[in-house]
Design an enzyme around this catalytic site. Structure first.
Site, PDB file in Angstrom:
ATOM      1  N   GLY A   1       0.796  -1.216   0.000  1.00 40.99           N
ATOM      2  CA  GLY A   1       0.000   0.000   0.000  1.00 40.99           C
ATOM      3  C   GLY A   1       0.832   1.270   0.000  1.00 40.99           C
ATOM      4  O   GLY A   1       1.638   1.465   0.890  1.00 40.99           O
ATOM      5  N   SER A   2       0.646   2.175  -0.981  1.00 42.69           N
ATOM      6  CA  SER A   2       1.546   3.303  -1.088  1.00 42.69           C
ATOM      7  C   SER A   2       1.116   4.251  -2.210  1.00 42.69           C
ATOM      8  O   SER A   2       0.002   4.172  -2.711  1.00 42.69           O
ATOM      9  CB  SER A   2       2.957   2.789  -1.355  1.00 42.69           C
ATOM     10  OG  SER A   2       2.910   1.717  -2.283  1.00 42.69           O
ATOM     11  N   ARG A   3       2.055   5.127  -2.626  1.00 33.74           N
ATOM     12  CA  ARG A   3       1.748   6.134  -3.640  1.00 33.74           C
ATOM     13  C   ARG A   3       3.019   6.524  -4.391  1.00 33.74           C
ATOM     14  O   ARG A   3       4.120   6.463  -3.834  1.00 33.74           O
ATOM     15  CB  ARG A   3       1.160   7.346  -2.934  1.00 33.74           C
ATOM     16  CG  ARG A   3       0.755   8.489  -3.837  1.00 33.74           C
ATOM     17  CD  ARG A   3       0.073   9.558  -3.010  1.00 33.74           C
ATOM     18  NE  ARG A   3       0.717  10.840  -3.121  1.00 33.74           N
ATOM     19  CZ  ARG A   3       0.528  11.842  -2.283  1.00 33.74           C
ATOM     20  NH1 ARG A   3      -0.240  11.700  -1.233  1.00 33.74           N
ATOM     21  NH2 ARG A   3       1.129  12.987  -2.477  1.00 33.74           N
TER      22      ARG A   3
END
Length: 230
Positions: A187-189
């Site tokens: 989960g990240s960006r």
């Protein structure tokens, strides 16, 4: 393409140890109580898919920038690149791609260029969809010089669940459009800071495919695209 290719994807080597751990825990859960074991099977399959590394069809037209990540466009706004990249105080248009825990997390180079600087900075683990995550969260930043001399910044940002950014590259390396440069666990960006005067060809909420979806065209003067959810 074979039917099996739709469901069975290559897995990045980084994921092998995690799948092995999940599988070992699953075996123990079966010994404790069979229903728990089947839950473990589901989680092991999810872990495998998290680390999937599918082949992508990368556009070859000169000037095209592609998405660095699978996910959804969560932010399009003016912002100053991370200070550690030494790109100056002037804001640039930043496009953010948010990855959920169900997206492929292998990140790809937006456009051909040379890595002029790589800068890692530890930080917090806020929800990566928030604007302040760009400032406060753990991040790994790349300053890339394009073939025409212009520069972009690509920033991997750890999220609420993510606890490790894994880079594959270092300063001085030359990368091609769509080439893998790293991944972020769970989960990240990824933020892309565009060259001055370049408008994105994407809109908020748009689904992106790393290495395939066109993010911007350096040779186009078309204004920023807008979209409507229907």
């Amino acid at each position: 393409m074979k039917m099996t290719d739709t469901f069975i994807k290559p897995m990045h080597p980084e994921g092998r140890k995690f799948v092995a751990i999940f599988a070992a825990i699953t075996a123990v859960l079966f010994l404790i109580w069979e229903p728990l074991g089947w839950i473990g099977v589901g989680l092991t399959v999810w872990c495998y898919y998290f680390f999937r590394d599918p082949i992508r069809s990368v556009p070859q037209q000169s000037g095209l920038m592609v998405s660095p990540a699978d996910g959804v466009i969560s932010l399009i706004e003016e912002a100053v690149p991370p200070a550690e990249l030494d790109m100056g105080p002037e804001p640039r248009l930043r496009v953010s791609v948010f990855m959920s825990v169900f997206n492929c997390h292998v990140n790809r180079t937006p456009i051909t260029g040379t890595i002029k600087k790589v800068a890692y900075r530890p930080g917090k683990f806020l929800n990566a969809s928030l604007d302040k995550a760009s400032e406060d969260n753990e991040r790994n930043s790349l300053r890339i010089e394009l073939e025409d001399g212009r520069e972009i910044a690509v920033v991997q940002i750890a999220g609420l669940v993510a606890r490790r950014i894994v880079p594959f590259v270092k300063g001085g390396e030359q990368l091609k459009t769509g080439e893998r440069f790293g991944l972020i666990r769970f989960g990240s960006r990824v933020d892309v800071y565009l060259p001055h005067g370049v408008a994105p060809k994407v809109a908020l909420g748009q689904t992106m495919i790393a290495g395939e979806t066109v993010l911007a065209d350096l040779n186009s003067d078309e204004p920023r695209r807008m979209a409507e959810s229907i």
